[in-house]
Design an enzyme around this catalytic site. Structure first.
Site, PDB file in Angstrom:
ATOM      1  N   ASP A 197      47.436  -0.137 -13.276  1.00 14.59           N
ATOM      2  CA  ASP A 197      47.626  -0.731 -11.949  1.00 14.59           C
ATOM      3  C   ASP A 197      47.963  -2.213 -12.000  1.00 14.59           C
ATOM      4  O   ASP A 197      48.352  -2.798 -10.999  1.00 14.59           O
ATOM      5  CB  ASP A 197      46.316  -0.614 -11.161  1.00 14.59           C
ATOM      6  CG  ASP A 197      46.201   0.713 -10.455  1.00 14.59           C
ATOM      7  OD1 ASP A 197      47.236   1.345 -10.222  1.00 14.59           O
ATOM      8  OD2 ASP A 197      45.071   1.105 -10.135  1.00 14.59           O
TER       9      ASP A 197
HETATM   10  C1  BGC Z   1      41.958   2.580 -11.566  1.00 18.13           C
HETATM   11  C2  BGC Z   1      42.983   3.492 -12.164  1.00 18.13           C
HETATM   12  C3  BGC Z   1      43.906   2.696 -13.038  1.00 18.13           C
HETATM   13  C4  BGC Z   1      43.135   1.897 -14.042  1.00 18.13           C
HETATM   14  C5  BGC Z   1      44.010   1.020 -14.900  1.00 18.13           C
HETATM   15  C6  BGC Z   1      41.271   1.790 -12.629  1.00 18.13           C
HETATM   16  O1  BGC Z   1      40.433   0.873 -12.063  1.00 18.13           O
HETATM   17  O2  BGC Z   1      41.015   3.372 -10.889  1.00 18.13           O
HETATM   18  O3  BGC Z   1      43.694   4.138 -11.146  1.00 18.13           O
HETATM   19  O4  BGC Z   1      44.747   3.603 -13.675  1.00 18.13           O
HETATM   20  O5  BGC Z   1      42.212   1.080 -13.383  1.00 18.13           O
HETATM   21  O6  BGC Z   1      44.565  -0.027 -14.221  1.00 18.13           O
END
Ligand code: BGC
Length: 809
Positions: free
Chosen positions: A483
Site C-alpha cells: 500500500d
Molecule cells: C494492509 C495490507 C497491505 C500491507 C502492506 C497492511 O497494513 O492491511 O492491505 O497489503 O499493509 O502495505
C-alpha cells in the site's frame, strides 16, 4: 526476558508479570459481540462493527496507555486493589493472567483474599460474561466492598471522540434493580441499547462518571471507592458509566462468585418501549437469566471450550518441537480466526475507526480459517465479490455492517482482483463445494447486475490483462499489495492520503512485478480450476496470457540476480542494482519465485539466494535494501518511514512466508525452516522484552536491521501474517495440502527433522499422516501407503472415515 509461559495443555499463555512491555491482549467473542481484553482487564466491547456500534469507551492515545476497561475495585479496610493490578496498581501478593481460546482469566490476590475474574462471550450470545470469584484464604472472616466500573461509548466511536458540544448533552441511562441500561439516542434513530447487570442485590450504583471518579481523579482513584460508598448518581448527558457496589462477607475458606453481564440488545421499532420513555427490558432480562448462576456460566464456558476443541482438531501436528506444535495446533490457528473476525479493524494498533474490511486482506485471511469454518468463508467470499466492479476492479475496503464498498477509498489497487481468485480457490480446495461458483453475485451491490461467481473470477483475471503497461507487465494503479509503494501519487501536500491521491496517472508507465508474479500464481490456479471443471477453452485462453506474462517477466523483469520490483511513472526501474536505495525488494522475489518464473533459467534459485544474502537479518527478512533515507516523491509513502520500519526495510512479516513457500517449492527445506523460525512468535518468546508485543501471535512488523531497535515488533494480531504463515507451515513445510480431489502430501522440512505426525480432518474423512524422514531429506516423498497399501503419486483421495497414511521421505 520472559513475562510468562505457554500452558499448552490448557491452550493458554500465562502472564505472570503484569508489567508486560506493552499491553498483551486477547479477544473475546466469535460471532457478533466482541471484546478486546488486555492482561490488566483493559479494553472495550463492540457489536459487529467497532466504529458504528462501540459499546464501551476506550482512549487509544491515553496516558498511561491502556486506560479504561472492565475494572473491579476491591476495598478491604483502607486497601483498594484490582485483580488485574490496574488501574490502582496496588502491589498484589499474586497476579496471573491466562489468555486462552476466546477467554481470559485474571487472578489477583491481596492479604489472603483471592479474586479470579473469568471473561468470555458465550457462543451465540450478545454479551460478555465476567464472573468474579472471591476466595478467603485466611483463617479469619473477611468483609469488603466491590465496585464494578465501565464507561459507555456513545455508540459511534468516531464522533464519541470529537463532537463534545453534542455528546455532553445526549447521554441517557435507566437503572432497574441490579441492572444499568445505556440508552443514549434510543428514543430517536437507534433500535439498540446496552446493559450491565450482576446476579445479586447491590448496595449502590453510579452512572455518572464525574460523580463516581471525581472531576480531578483518574480511574486509579475513584472518589466513590475511596469513600467506600456509591453515590447513586443518575447520568443526564456528560459521560454515562455503569458501576455497581456490593458488600461481601466471606468466612475463612469460603468462596463466592458474582456474575456480571455486559449485554447488547436490538429491537424492532414496534417493540422498543415498555411504556413511554421506558425501554423494553425483556430481551435483556432473557440474557441475564441465562447466566444468573455460576453453574450456568460453567456450562456456557464448557460449550465454548468444546467449540474450540472441535475447531482445533481439524489440523494438528505432533513433532518433537513444542514451539512448533503450539504454534500450529493452537496459536496460529487462533490468530487466524481472530483476524477473520476483525479483519484489520480493532486491535491495540488499529483503532476500530479507520479501516473497514479490506478486499485483499479478507481474501488472504481466508486461507487461515477456511478449514475451520467453511460456511462462513463461503459467505465472506460472496460478500467480498459483491463489492467488485463490472470491469473486475474492486473497492479496496468495505464496511461490515452495510457490506457496501467504501467510497472514501474507492478502488484502483490493481492487485485486488487477483485475491478473489486466491480466496475462492482456497475455499474450493478445502470444501469441494463447486456450487459456490454458480451463486449469482452482483457488482457493487447493485440489484440486477448479478452474474455467477465464476464470472467474477473471470473478470478478475481479465482486469489484469486489460491493464498492462509498456513492458506487458501489470499497471500498478494506486498500489499493489504494498500500500505504500505509490508510484502515481506524487504528493507534496501532507494533508493528502498516499492511498487515495493520484496526482499523476495520465500516461503512467508504472508497472508492478509483484502483480505479475501474483497473476502468474493465481492465473495458474485459475487455469487448473477451469481444467478441472472441463472449461478447456477458458483454460487455454488464460494459459496463453499467463505464458505471455511469464515471458515479459523474464524479458523485462529480471535484473541479473533478482526480480525487479516495478517500473515507475516514467518507466524507470524500481528495485534494481541501478538504483542507489531500494535496489532489491522482497515482494517480487516471493511472488515471481512462487510462480516459478524463469525456473529453468536459474532465476528462482538466484532470487532466493539474493534474498538470503541481501534481505535476511537476525530477526527475519526485511522488505527492501538499502532502506530509503530520503523522501522519493515518485515512490510515495514507502520512503516516508524512518529506515528499518514498516514498508521501508522493516521485517514486514506478512511477506516472509512468500519466501518460505518459494523455498519449499524449490525444495530447500533448511532455508524455508530458518526463515519460518525467525519470525514465529513462540521462537522469539525468550526476548519478549525486546520484541515487546505478545509472544503468542504474529505481528505485522518487526523493526529491521536499519532501525534504532532491530527486533522490536509492532502491530500485533491483525495481520495477513497469521494466514500466510499458517498456509506456509501447514501446506508447504508440513506439506499437507488440500486439492479438489484429495490431499496432496508434499513436506519440505529441515534435514534435522526425523519425522512428524499430522492429523487432518478433510471433508468427511480423518487422516493420520505419519511422515518418516530417516535419511534427513529436505523434500521428496519416496512412498506413501494408505491403510497399508502403497499408492502411486502423492495425493490421497477423498475418503470417509478414519485412515492411516504413512509417508517415507
Ligand atoms: C494492509 C495490507 C497491505 C500491507 C502492506 C497492511 O497494513 O492491511 O492491505 O497489503 O499493509 O502495505
Amino acid at each position: 526476558m520472559k513475562f510468562g509461559y505457554f500452558d499448552d495443555v490448557n491452550r493458554e499463555y500465562v502472564i505472570t508479570n503484569a508489567r508486560t512491555p506493552w499491553p498483551w491482549i486477547n479477544y473475546l467473542g466469535n460471532e457478533d459481540f466482541f471484546s478486546l481484553v488486555s492482561n490488566t482487564a483493559g479494553g472495550y466491547s463492540f457489536f459487529k462493527d467497532a466504529k458504528f456500534r462501540r459499546i464501551t469507551r476506550y482512549r487509544y492515545n491515553n496516558v498511561p496507555m491502556d486506560a479504561g476497561g472492565r475494572y473491579f475495585y476491591i476495598k478491604e479496610g483502607d486497601v483498594i486493589w484490582n485483580p488485574g493490578w490496574k488501574p490502582t496498581k496496588t502491589p498484589l501478593d499474586k497476579y496471573e493472567c491466562r489468555h486462552g481460546m476466546s477467554y481470559t482469566r485474571i487472578t489477583g490476590e491481596k492479604n489472603g483474599l483471592e479474586a479470579e475474574l473469568l471473561m468470555f462471550v458465550p457462543l451465540k450470545t450478545h454479551a460478555e460474561i465476567e464472573r468474579l470469584t472471591f476466595r478467603n484464604k485466611t483463617e479469619s472472616k473477611k468483609t469488603f466492598k466491590v465496585f464494578s466500573f465501565l464507561e459507555w461509548c456513545l455508540w459511534n466511536a468516531s464522533t464519541d471522540m470529537e463532537n463534545f458540544q453534542r455528546n455532553f448533552s445526549t447521554g441517557e441511562v435507566e437503572i432497574d434493580g441490579s441492572v444499568i441500561y445505556h440508552k443514549t439516542e434510543y428514543k430517536e434513530r437507534r433500535n439498540h441499547y446496552a446493559f450491565y447487570g450482576v446476579n445479586s442485590p447491590i448496595s449502590g450504583y453510579d452512572t455518572d462518571r464525574e460523580t463516581f471518579l471525581g472531576l480531578y481523579n483518574g480511574f486509579e482513584e475513584p472518589e466513590a471507592v475511596l469513600e467506600g460508598s456509591s453515590r447513586l448518581s443518575h447520568a443526564h448527558g456528560w459521560s454515562p458509566i455503569a458501576s455497581h457496589s456490593l458488600d461481601v462477607t466471606l468466612e475463612p475458606g469460603e468462596e463466592k462468585s458474582f456474575v456480571f453481564t455486559l449485554g447488547y440488545v436490538e429491537l424492532n421499532d414496534d417493540e422498543k418501549w415498555e411504556s413511554k420513555g421506558v425501554i423494553n427490558k425483556a430481551p435483556a432480562k432473557a440474557i441475564l437469566s441465562r447466566f444468573d448462576t455460576s453453574e450456568k456460566v460453567d456450562r456456557a464456558f464448557n460449550e465454548l471450550k468444546a467449540y474450540w476443541d472441535d475447531l482445533l482438531s481439524i489440523y494438528s501436528v505432533k513433532t518433537d518441537d513444542d514451539k512448533l506444535d503450539r504454534m500450529v495446533n493452537i496459536w496460529n490457528q487462533y490468530q487466524c480466526m481472530v483476524t477473520f473476525n476483525m479483519s484489520r479493524s480493532a486491535s491495540f494498533f488499529e483503532s476500530g475507526i479507520g479501516r473497514g474490511m479490506g478486499f485483499r486482506d479478507s481474501n488472504q485471511d481466508l486461507v487461515g480459517f477456511v478449514h475451520q469454518i467453511p460456511g462462513r468463508a463461503r459467505e465472506r467470499i460472496i460478500d467480498i465479490a459483491s463489492t467488485q466492479f463490472p470491469d473486475g476492479g474492486c473497492y479496496h475496503q468495505y464496511q461490515p455492517l452495510t457490506k457496501r464498498g467504501n467510497n472514501d477509498i474507492g478502488g484502483g489497487f490493481n492487485d485486488d482482483p487477483m485475491w478473489l481468485i486466491f480466496g475462492t480457490v482456497a475455499y474450493l480446495k478445502e470444501t469441494g463445494d463447486f456450487s459456490i461458483l454458480d451463486e449469482m453475485v452482483p457488482f457493487d451491490n447493485e440489484k440486477g447486475t448479478e452474474v455467477t461467481l465464476f464470472e467474477h473470477l473471470k473478470v478478475s483475471f481479465n482486469h489484469v490483462i486489460e491493464n498492462l503497461g509498456p513492458h506487458g507487465l501489470p499497471l500498478i494503479g494506486r498500489a499493489d499489495w504494498n500500500d505504500c509503494l505509490n508510484l502515481n501519487c506524487f504528493s507534496h501536500d501532507p494533508n493528502e492520503s498516499f492511498q487515495t491521491t493520484e496526482n499523476n496517472t495520465v500516461g503512467s508507465k508504472a508497472e508492478s512485478l509483484m502483480i505479475a508474479g501474483l497473476f502468474s500464481v493465481c492465473g495458474k490456479s485459475y487455469v487448473a480450476l477451469c481444467e478441472y471443471l472441463g472449461k478447456d477453452d477458458e483454460a487455454r485462453r488464460a494459459s496463453e496470457f499467463i505464458s505471455k506474462m511469464d515471458e515479459s517477466v523474464i524479458k523485462y523483469g529480471w535484473d541479473g540476480e533478482w526480480y525487479l520490483r516495478a517500473y515507475d511513472f516514467y518507466g524507470k526501474k524500481v528495485g534494481s542494482k541501478e538504483n542507489e536505495e531500494g535496489k532489491i525488494f522482497i515482494e517480487s522475489q516471493g511472488w515471481c519465485a512462487m510462480a516459478e518464473i524463469g525456473k529453468s533459467e536459474g532465476m528462482v534459485e538466484k532470487s532466493l539466494d539474493s534474498t538470503k544474502k541481501l534481505l535476511e537479518c537476525e530477526h527475519g527478512i526485511v522488505l527492501n535494501q538499502p532502506a530509503f533515507t530520503s523522501y522519493v516523491v515518485e515512490y510515495g509513502e514507502i520512503s516516508t518511514y524512518p529506515a528499518g520500519y514498516k514498508e521501508n526495510a522493516g521485517i514486514f512479516c506478512h511477506n516472509n512466508p512468500w519466501i518460505i513457500i518459494a523455498e519449499a517449492l524449490a525444495g530447500r527445506g533448511n532455508d524455508a525452516w530458518s526463515h519460518y523460525a525467525k519470525i514465529c512468535p513462540s521462537y522469539t518468546e525468550e526476548h519478549s522484552d525486546l520484541h515487546k508485543v505478545e509472544p503468542y501471535v504474529y505481528s505485522q512488523m518487526i523493526a529491521g536491521r536499519d532501525a534504532a531497535k532491530p527486533g522490536e515488533a509492532k502491530n500485533s494480531w491483525l495481520t495477513g501474517t497469521a494466514a500466510w504463515n499458517w498456509y506456509a507451515v501447514s501446506q508447504f513445510i508440513l506439506g499437507v495440502r488440500p486439492y479438489y480431489d484429495g490431499l496432496v502430501i508434499d513436506p519440505c522440512i529441515p534435514s534435522s527433522c526425523k519425522g512428524f505426525k499430522v492429523t487432518r480432518r478433510f471433508r468427511s474423512g480423518v487422516y493420520t499422516i505419519e511422515v518418516k524422514n530417516p535419511d534427513g531429506a529436505e523434500k521428496g516423498v519416496k512412498t506413501i501407503t494408505l491403510d497399508g497399501v502403497v499408492i502411486s503419486g502423492n495425493k490421497v483421495p477423498v475418503l470417509s472415515g478414519e485412515h492411516s497414511v504413512v509417508v517415507s521421505m
